[in-house]
Design an enzyme around this catalytic site. Structure first.
Site: not given
Length: 231
Positions: A163, A146, A159
């Site tokens: 990533k 990401s 998150y």
């Protein structure tokens, strides 16, 4: 869509985790159109089976919970048993806990969820793909990361952390960074799943034979502009 009328993945055997929806489903279709034998791996059984049936010959579905190493090991072993090899492992499965929130909002449930799926998918996928690829001295391992690893503040801390861990699992392989946003400097263009799938197609094809350890950012140039200017 097949570019230049060439089957760029002719005869290649590929696993796509998270292949029942989103980027995974688009990649499954594009890989199939380019001559690959595709194994869609997911926990969405009805959707995954429907996509495999729709795409037709040389596409199959296997239930796989990427948080469970035994599931991933069985996925790889079943693929090799059916097709005799594994050429491409695309570790694409992923979840997001929430769209916004500071570090004080993160709960253990949030962290367990994103790490359990995003990191374990990358780690177990890489481990068991290399297990069968190394003896053959051939193979390509891909990951979906990401743009949150490049630009702070685009997602929750949990998150973004997951990533960043995906990037750590990628070497020596290849990663795709994505960002769905209208802030890109490609005016009039909105990122679609097929845009990511086409980038994955390049990395998985023989055109990228000498590409390794690459973190390819597909964000329409957003990483090159200053996010603070958009506030």
């Amino acid at each position: 869509m097949i570019k230049f009328g060439v089957f760029r993945l002719e005869g290649k055997v590929t696993i796509i985790t998270g292949g029942a929806s989103g980027i995974g489903a688009s990649t499954a279709r594009i890989f199939h159109e380019n001559g690959a034998k595709v194994i869609i791996a997911d926990i969405q059984d009805k959707v995954g089976q429907k996509i495999a049936h729709k795409l037709g010959e040389d596409v199959s579905y296997i239930h796989c919970d990427v948080m469970q190493e035994d599931d991933v090991a069985k996925l790889v072993d079943t693929t090799v048993h059916r097709h005799g090899k594994l050429d491409i492992m695309y570790n694409n499965a992923g979840v997001i806990d929430r769209k916004h929130g500071g570090i004080f909002d993160v709960t253990k449930f949030d962290l367990d969820k994103v790490v359990g799926v995003n990191v374990m998918d990358a780690f177990w996928g890489a481990k068991h793909a290399t297990r069968v690829m190394i003896p053959k001295k051939n193979g390509c391992i891909l990951f979906t990361s990401s743009a949150t690893t490049n630009v702070a503040g685009l997602s929750t801390h949990s998150y973004a952390s997951s990533k960043c861990a995906v990037l750590g699992a990628r070497v020596p392989a290849k990663a795709i960074e994505i960002l769905t946003t209208s802030w890109a400097n490609l005016k009039g263009r909105v990122l679609k799943a097929d845009d990511i799938a086409m980038a994955v197609l390049y990395l998985a094809s023989d055109d990228a034979n000498y590409v390794s350890g690459l973190n390819l950012v597909v964000d329409g140039g957003y990483s090159f502009v200053n996010p603070s200017m958009l506030n």
